[in-house]
Design an enzyme around this catalytic site. Sequence first.
Site, PDB file in Angstrom:
ATOM      1  CD1 TRP A 141      35.460  36.200  44.022  1.00  0.00           C
ATOM      2  CD2 TRP A 141      34.293  36.491  42.134  1.00  0.00           C
ATOM      3  NE1 TRP A 141      35.737  35.146  43.187  1.00  0.00           N
ATOM      4  CE2 TRP A 141      35.041  35.293  42.024  1.00  0.00           C
ATOM      5  CE3 TRP A 141      33.489  36.884  41.066  1.00  0.00           C
ATOM      6  CZ2 TRP A 141      35.006  34.491  40.891  1.00  0.00           C
ATOM      7  CZ3 TRP A 141      33.449  36.079  39.933  1.00  0.00           C
ATOM      8  CH2 TRP A 141      34.198  34.900  39.862  1.00  0.00           C
TER       9      TRP A 141
ATOM     10  CE  LYS B 270      32.799  30.087  45.214  1.00  0.00           C
ATOM     11  NZ  LYS B 270      33.879  29.502  44.411  1.00  0.00           N
TER      12      LYS B 270
ATOM     13  CG  ASP C 245      29.339  37.379  46.661  1.00  0.00           C
ATOM     14  OD1 ASP C 245      28.945  36.246  46.964  1.00  0.00           O
ATOM     15  OD2 ASP C 245      30.044  37.612  45.647  1.00  0.00           O
TER      16      ASP C 245
END
Length: 362
Positions: free
Chosen positions: A102, A197, A173
Site C-alpha cells: 500500500w 477493517k 494510512d
Amino acid sequence: MKRAYNFNAGPSALPLEVLLKAQEELVNFQDTGMSVMELSHRSKDYEAVHNEAQSLLKQLLQIPDNYEVLFIQGGASLQFSMIPMNFLAEGQIGNYVLTGAWSEKAIKEAKILGRATSIAASAKETNYDRIPKLSELNVAPEDGYLHITSNNTIFGTQWKEFPTVKDNMLIADMSSDILSKPLPINNFAMIYAGAQKNLGPSGITVVIIRKDLLERSHDQVPSVLRYDTFSKNNSLYNTPPTFAIYMLRNVLQWVTDQGGVEAIAKLNEDKAALIYNAIDESNGFYKGHAQNDSRSLMNITFNLSSDELSKKFLQEAKDAGFVGLNGHRSVGGCRASTYNAVPFEACEALRNFMIKFQKANA
C-alpha cells in the site's frame, strides 16, 4: 445462529451486535417508515447519524479541536492521489516510508501526478518483514510531508512508535489498525482510513485532518478532490454513502460500549498473543513472516514447512469453520486478521486448531 470464524483481511468481521441492530432497523429507521438507505442525506434524521459518527470518533480517539473529521468516498486508494494534489507545493517533496504494497501504491500515485517524491526508508529487501527503525529515516527540510502506512495487512507488520517530523507533517494510512489502540493525534497532520477493517463496511473513508492543512488546497484541484470542499460542507458536498456512515456510527457506539479504545487495545493484545504463542511454541512448525519487534496485532502472517502442508492446513481449517486464513500471494502461507470485531473466542479456537494440527502433522 451459525457464525463463521471470520479472519478475512477486508472487508472483515463486523460486531454481531452491530449487524443485529442494522437488521432490526433496516426497513424502518427510527419510525421514519424508511430504511436509512432511503433517507435524504439532507434530512434531519440522517444528519443526526452523520454528526453522531463524527462526534463519537472524536471522543474515542480524543481528537483535539484543531482537527476535523471528514467522510470521503473512493477508499484509501483515492487518498494516495488527493494527498499530493492538495499538499505538495512547488519545490516540495512527498517523502514515503515503504513498508508494503500500500505504501508502494501511495508513492506511485504521487509520481503519476508528476509530483517530486523520495523514499525515506524501505524494508523491501527483506520482503517487508519489518518496520524501519526511526534512526533509518531520511528526512529533509524540503519534504512537504512524510507518509507512512501504520499497519501492513499483507506482510503483518505494524509501527510501534511514530516518527516526529518538521511541523508535524506526518501523514498516515491507518486503514487496518485505526481504533485498535489509543493514538497521539497531535503527532499527525492527517490520518486516513478505509472503513472496511475496524470502522465498518466498505464504501467510506475517514479522514482526520489538522485544520491548517485545509488552507493548502490548490485552486487547480477539482472541487470534489479538495479537502476544504468536504470541510466547508460537513462532508455533504455530494451524496455520501449514507448506509456505510450509519454502520460506522453503530460500530463506534459498540466500541464505546466495550469500554472505549483502551479496552479494545487490551483485548487485541490478548487475542494476538494466543496465535503468536502458538507460532512461537511450535518449535518451527509454524514460522512467522514478520520480525518479532514489528509484529502486527491486526494481521498475523505465518508459513508452514511446505506448500503442500499449508494447503492441507487451510483446507482443514476451512472444514472446521475458519474463513479468510489464506495468505497473500506476496507472502504465501497463512494470515489471520484479528481486527476489533473478531471475538476472543475465534482467536482461541484458531489457537487450539493450530496446536491440534501440529500434533497430527509434525
